[in-house]
Design a protein around this motif. Sequence first.
Motif, PDB file in Angstrom:
ATOM      1  N   ASP A   1       0.888  -1.163   0.000  1.00 56.66           N
ATOM      2  CA  ASP A   1       0.000   0.000   0.000  1.00 56.66           C
ATOM      3  C   ASP A   1       0.925   1.211   0.000  1.00 56.66           C
ATOM      4  N   ASP A   2       1.240   1.695  -1.180  1.00 54.67           N
ATOM      5  CA  ASP A   2       2.292   2.690  -1.357  1.00 54.67           C
ATOM      6  C   ASP A   2       1.840   3.719  -2.380  1.00 54.67           C
ATOM      7  N   ASN A   3       2.247   4.957  -2.203  1.00 57.94           N
ATOM      8  CA  ASN A   3       1.915   6.030  -3.132  1.00 57.94           C
ATOM      9  C   ASN A   3       3.076   6.235  -4.091  1.00 57.94           C
ATOM     10  N   PRO A   4       2.897   5.954  -5.394  1.00 55.73           N
ATOM     11  CA  PRO A   4       3.991   6.109  -6.349  1.00 55.73           C
ATOM     12  C   PRO A   4       4.581   7.527  -6.400  1.00 55.73           C
ATOM     13  N   ASP A   5       3.786   8.533  -6.062  1.00 59.49           N
ATOM     14  CA  ASP A   5       4.280   9.911  -6.113  1.00 59.49           C
ATOM     15  C   ASP A   5       5.410  10.171  -5.127  1.00 59.49           C
ATOM     16  N   THR A   6       5.540   9.334  -4.092  1.00 62.36           N
ATOM     17  CA  THR A   6       6.591   9.566  -3.097  1.00 62.36           C
ATOM     18  C   THR A   6       7.988   9.315  -3.666  1.00 62.36           C
ATOM     19  N   TYR A   7       8.091   8.639  -4.799  1.00 67.72           N
ATOM     20  CA  TYR A   7       9.393   8.334  -5.392  1.00 67.72           C
ATOM     21  C   TYR A   7       9.881   9.414  -6.360  1.00 67.72           C
ATOM     22  N   VAL A   8       8.966  10.231  -6.841  1.00 68.59           N
ATOM     23  CA  VAL A   8       9.325  11.270  -7.801  1.00 68.59           C
ATOM     24  C   VAL A   8      10.283  12.267  -7.141  1.00 68.59           C
ATOM     25  N   GLY A   9      11.384  12.536  -7.848  1.00 72.85           N
ATOM     26  CA  GLY A   9      12.401  13.455  -7.349  1.00 72.85           C
ATOM     27  C   GLY A   9      13.591  12.761  -6.714  1.00 72.85           C
ATOM     28  N   LEU A  10      13.443  11.478  -6.396  1.00 76.44           N
ATOM     29  CA  LEU A  10      14.554  10.737  -5.801  1.00 76.44           C
ATOM     30  C   LEU A  10      15.539  10.284  -6.883  1.00 76.44           C
ATOM     31  N   ALA A  11      16.772  10.013  -6.480  1.00 77.58           N
ATOM     32  CA  ALA A  11      17.725   9.373  -7.381  1.00 77.58           C
ATOM     33  C   ALA A  11      17.211   7.959  -7.652  1.00 77.58           C
ATOM     34  N   PRO A  12      17.357   7.443  -8.865  1.00 78.47           N
ATOM     35  CA  PRO A  12      16.824   6.114  -9.175  1.00 78.47           C
ATOM     36  C   PRO A  12      17.304   5.021  -8.220  1.00 78.47           C
ATOM     37  N   GLU A  13      18.567   5.070  -7.818  1.00 78.11           N
ATOM     38  CA  GLU A  13      19.098   4.053  -6.909  1.00 78.11           C
ATOM     39  C   GLU A  13      18.395   4.105  -5.559  1.00 78.11           C
ATOM     40  N   ASP A  14      18.152   5.318  -5.074  1.00 77.85           N
ATOM     41  CA  ASP A  14      17.455   5.486  -3.796  1.00 77.85           C
ATOM     42  C   ASP A  14      16.000   5.042  -3.907  1.00 77.85           C
ATOM     43  N   ALA A  15      15.367   5.357  -5.031  1.00 78.27           N
ATOM     44  CA  ALA A  15      13.973   4.966  -5.245  1.00 78.27           C
ATOM     45  C   ALA A  15      13.848   3.449  -5.330  1.00 78.27           C
ATOM     46  N   GLU A  16      14.773   2.798  -6.040  1.00 74.13           N
ATOM     47  CA  GLU A  16      14.746   1.342  -6.154  1.00 74.13           C
ATOM     48  C   GLU A  16      14.944   0.683  -4.794  1.00 74.13           C
ATOM     49  N   ARG A  17      15.871   1.198  -4.013  1.00 80.74           N
ATOM     50  CA  ARG A  17      16.136   0.650  -2.675  1.00 80.74           C
ATOM     51  C   ARG A  17      14.897   0.803  -1.778  1.00 80.74           C
ATOM     52  N   ALA A  18      14.295   1.991  -1.797  1.00 81.19           N
ATOM     53  CA  ALA A  18      13.100   2.238  -0.975  1.00 81.19           C
ATOM     54  C   ALA A  18      11.948   1.341  -1.405  1.00 81.19           C
ATOM     55  N   ALA A  19      11.778   1.160  -2.710  1.00 76.60           N
ATOM     56  CA  ALA A  19      10.688   0.306  -3.210  1.00 76.60           C
ATOM     57  C   ALA A  19      10.882  -1.140  -2.758  1.00 76.60           C
ATOM     58  N   ALA A  20      12.097  -1.623  -2.824  1.00 78.15           N
ATOM     59  CA  ALA A  20      12.377  -2.994  -2.387  1.00 78.15           C
ATOM     60  C   ALA A  20      12.120  -3.139  -0.887  1.00 78.15           C
ATOM     61  N   GLU A  21      12.520  -2.136  -0.119  1.00 80.95           N
ATOM     62  CA  GLU A  21      12.293  -2.177   1.335  1.00 80.95           C
ATOM     63  C   GLU A  21      10.810  -2.141   1.676  1.00 80.95           C
ATOM     64  N   ARG A  22      10.008  -1.508   0.824  1.00 76.30           N
ATOM     65  CA  ARG A  22       8.566  -1.412   1.065  1.00 76.30           C
ATOM     66  C   ARG A  22       7.807  -2.624   0.545  1.00 76.30           C
ATOM     67  N   GLY A  23       8.517  -3.568  -0.075  1.00 72.78           N
ATOM     68  CA  GLY A  23       7.900  -4.819  -0.455  1.00 72.78           C
ATOM     69  C   GLY A  23       7.553  -5.032  -1.916  1.00 72.78           C
ATOM     70  N   TRP A  24       7.970  -4.135  -2.807  1.00 73.06           N
ATOM     71  CA  TRP A  24       7.705  -4.351  -4.228  1.00 73.06           C
ATOM     72  C   TRP A  24       8.554  -5.511  -4.714  1.00 73.06           C
ATOM     73  N   SER A  25       7.950  -6.462  -5.420  1.00 72.47           N
ATOM     74  CA  SER A  25       8.686  -7.645  -5.867  1.00 72.47           C
ATOM     75  C   SER A  25       9.506  -7.377  -7.120  1.00 72.47           C
ATOM     76  N   THR A  26       9.059  -6.456  -7.956  1.00 75.60           N
ATOM     77  CA  THR A  26       9.775  -6.106  -9.174  1.00 75.60           C
ATOM     78  C   THR A  26       9.814  -4.599  -9.300  1.00 75.60           C
ATOM     79  N   VAL A  27      10.999  -4.071  -9.543  1.00 72.51           N
ATOM     80  CA  VAL A  27      11.175  -2.625  -9.723  1.00 72.51           C
ATOM     81  C   VAL A  27      12.004  -2.434 -10.988  1.00 72.51           C
ATOM     82  N   ARG A  28      11.547  -1.557 -11.863  1.00 79.42           N
ATOM     83  CA  ARG A  28      12.355  -1.280 -13.055  1.00 79.42           C
ATOM     84  C   ARG A  28      12.418   0.217 -13.304  1.00 79.42           C
TER      85      ARG A  28
END
Length: 71
Positions: free
Chosen positions: A12-39
């Motif tokens: 249960d995550d808001n995609p808008d929270t990733y906008v503005g982050l560096a891609p590496e930081d966004a990918e790491r945060a998404a994985a920590e929040r439980g997304w199984s696939t991030v691209r």
Amino acid sequence: MAPLPTPPAQPDDNPDTYVGLAPEDAERAAAERGWSTVRTLPPGSVITMEFLHGRLNFEAEDGRVTRCWIG
């Protein structure tokens, strides 16, 4: 007839929270929040339109996520 499969739960995550982050930081945060696939994709990438449950997509330009969507 076989029952329809139940898709796994996705975060249960808001995609808008990733906008503005560096891609590496966004990918790491998404994985920590439980997304199984991030691209991460460059702007204007040609991609298929199938919805993949549990996938989070980033569009990144100039070292920042400019767009994020589920599926």
